[in-house]
Write a protein that holds these residues in place. Sequence first.
Motif, PDB file in Angstrom:
ATOM      1  N   THR A 256       0.831  -1.206   0.000  1.00  0.00           N
ATOM      2  CA  THR A 256       0.000   0.000   0.000  1.00  0.00           C
ATOM      3  C   THR A 256       0.866   1.256   0.000  1.00  0.00           C
ATOM      4  N   LEU A 257       1.927   1.237   0.826  1.00  0.00           N
ATOM      5  CA  LEU A 257       2.834   2.382   0.895  1.00  0.00           C
ATOM      6  C   LEU A 257       3.544   2.598  -0.429  1.00  0.00           C
ATOM      7  N   MET A 258       4.008   1.504  -1.040  1.00  0.00           N
ATOM      8  CA  MET A 258       4.701   1.617  -2.320  1.00  0.00           C
ATOM      9  C   MET A 258       3.778   2.185  -3.389  1.00  0.00           C
ATOM     10  N   GLY A 259       2.540   1.681  -3.441  1.00  0.00           N
ATOM     11  CA  GLY A 259       1.582   2.175  -4.426  1.00  0.00           C
ATOM     12  C   GLY A 259       1.230   3.632  -4.198  1.00  0.00           C
ATOM     13  N   SER A 260       1.106   4.041  -2.927  1.00  0.00           N
ATOM     14  CA  SER A 260       0.749   5.434  -2.607  1.00  0.00           C
ATOM     15  C   SER A 260       1.879   6.389  -2.984  1.00  0.00           C
ATOM     16  N   ILE A 261       3.115   6.002  -2.628  1.00  0.00           N
ATOM     17  CA  ILE A 261       4.261   6.849  -2.968  1.00  0.00           C
ATOM     18  C   ILE A 261       4.425   6.945  -4.476  1.00  0.00           C
ATOM     19  N   ALA A 262       4.270   5.807  -5.166  1.00  0.00           N
ATOM     20  CA  ALA A 262       4.402   5.805  -6.624  1.00  0.00           C
ATOM     21  C   ALA A 262       3.321   6.682  -7.256  1.00  0.00           C
ATOM     22  N   SER A 263       2.103   6.652  -6.709  1.00  0.00           N
ATOM     23  CA  SER A 263       1.025   7.491  -7.241  1.00  0.00           C
ATOM     24  C   SER A 263       1.349   8.972  -7.062  1.00  0.00           C
ATOM     25  N   ALA A 264       1.890   9.315  -5.879  1.00  0.00           N
ATOM     26  CA  ALA A 264       2.258  10.710  -5.615  1.00  0.00           C
ATOM     27  C   ALA A 264       3.380  11.162  -6.551  1.00  0.00           C
ATOM     28  N   VAL A 265       4.396  10.289  -6.725  1.00  0.00           N
ATOM     29  CA  VAL A 265       5.503  10.632  -7.619  1.00  0.00           C
ATOM     30  C   VAL A 265       5.009  10.785  -9.055  1.00  0.00           C
ATOM     31  N   ALA A 266       4.105   9.884  -9.477  1.00  0.00           N
ATOM     32  CA  ALA A 266       3.559   9.962 -10.832  1.00  0.00           C
ATOM     33  C   ALA A 266       2.801  11.268 -11.038  1.00  0.00           C
TER      34      ALA A 266
END
Length: 288
Positions: A256-266
Motif C-alpha cells: 500500500t505504501l509503495m503504491g501510494s508513494i508511486a502514485s504521488a511521484v507519478a
Amino acid sequence: MAVQFSAYKGRTSRAVSLFATLLNFCIVTLSGSMLGLGIWLVVEDVIGVLGTVLPSDSIWEWLAYGMIVTATFLIATGCLGIHSFLKEKRNYLILYCILMVVCFCGVCLFVGLPLWYREQVNKDLYSNMEQSLYQYEGEQARDDHSVFWNYVQIYHKCCAYDIERDYQWIPWYYQADANVMFIPTQGNVTRGFPASCCEYYSKHRPNLNTLKKGKWEVNPVYLTDCYGKNPRAHVPFSYSDGCYRQIKGMLNTNMTLMGSIASAVAAVMVLLFILGCFVISANTPREV
C-alpha cells in the motif's frame, strides 16, 4: 503592449522554473531513498529469504531491480531538470520532458503491481507458510525454509504460522539430534519450538548472513526462562503468536505504501511535464 506582455510572460516563466526546480529536488531526494532500498534488498538478499513463502516471489526480485533502474533514471532526469529549469534552456527541457515520459512508465508499474500482488498474498501466503514450516530442520540448518523461519521469528518476534504448537506437528519435533537440548535446571529437553522463538535472541539477534551460513550458535544458558513451560510458550520469554498475520500485515502495508508513494511521484511527474512544456513554450522564439 507586446513588450509588456513579453516581460510578464518572462517573469511567469521564471517563477514556474523555480517551482519546478524545487519539485525536481524532491524527486531526486525520494529517488535516492528508493535506490538505497532497492540496493539493500538485493545485497542483503532479503527477497531471497522471504521468497521462500511469497506468492510469485520472482515479482519481488523484479520490483527490487526495477526500483534500482527506475530510481537511477529518476535521479538523472531530476538533476537534468534542475539544471534545465534554472538555466531555462529549451533543448535541455525538451530532452527532460522525453525522459520524464520514460520514467513515468516505470513508475506506473509500482502503482498497479502492488494492488494485484495484495490479492495474491491474501490468497496463497498462509498455505505457503504452512508447507514451509513442515520442512524446518533447526537453528543451524542452511536450507531456505529453516533460514526463513529463524529470520522471521527472530526479527518479527513471533513463532510458527498460527501458534507455537504448530512445531509439534512437523518432523523437526521428533528429531532428537536437532530438537533435544540440554538446558540448565531442566536437563535434556525435547523442545516444543526452536530458539528463534525466544525473546533473548530477538534482543541479541544474529544477522541474516550468520543464519544463511548455519553458524548461529545457540547458548542454552540463556534459554532457561524461554523453555520454563516447555513445550508451551513461556510469555514474555518466548513468543506464542504466529507469524502469518505479521508477515501478511507487513506485506500489505508495504504494498500500500509503495503504491501510494508511486502514485504521488507519478502525479508530480505529470505536473513537471506540464511545467516543462510551459517553460519550453515561453522560451521559444517567435516572429513578430
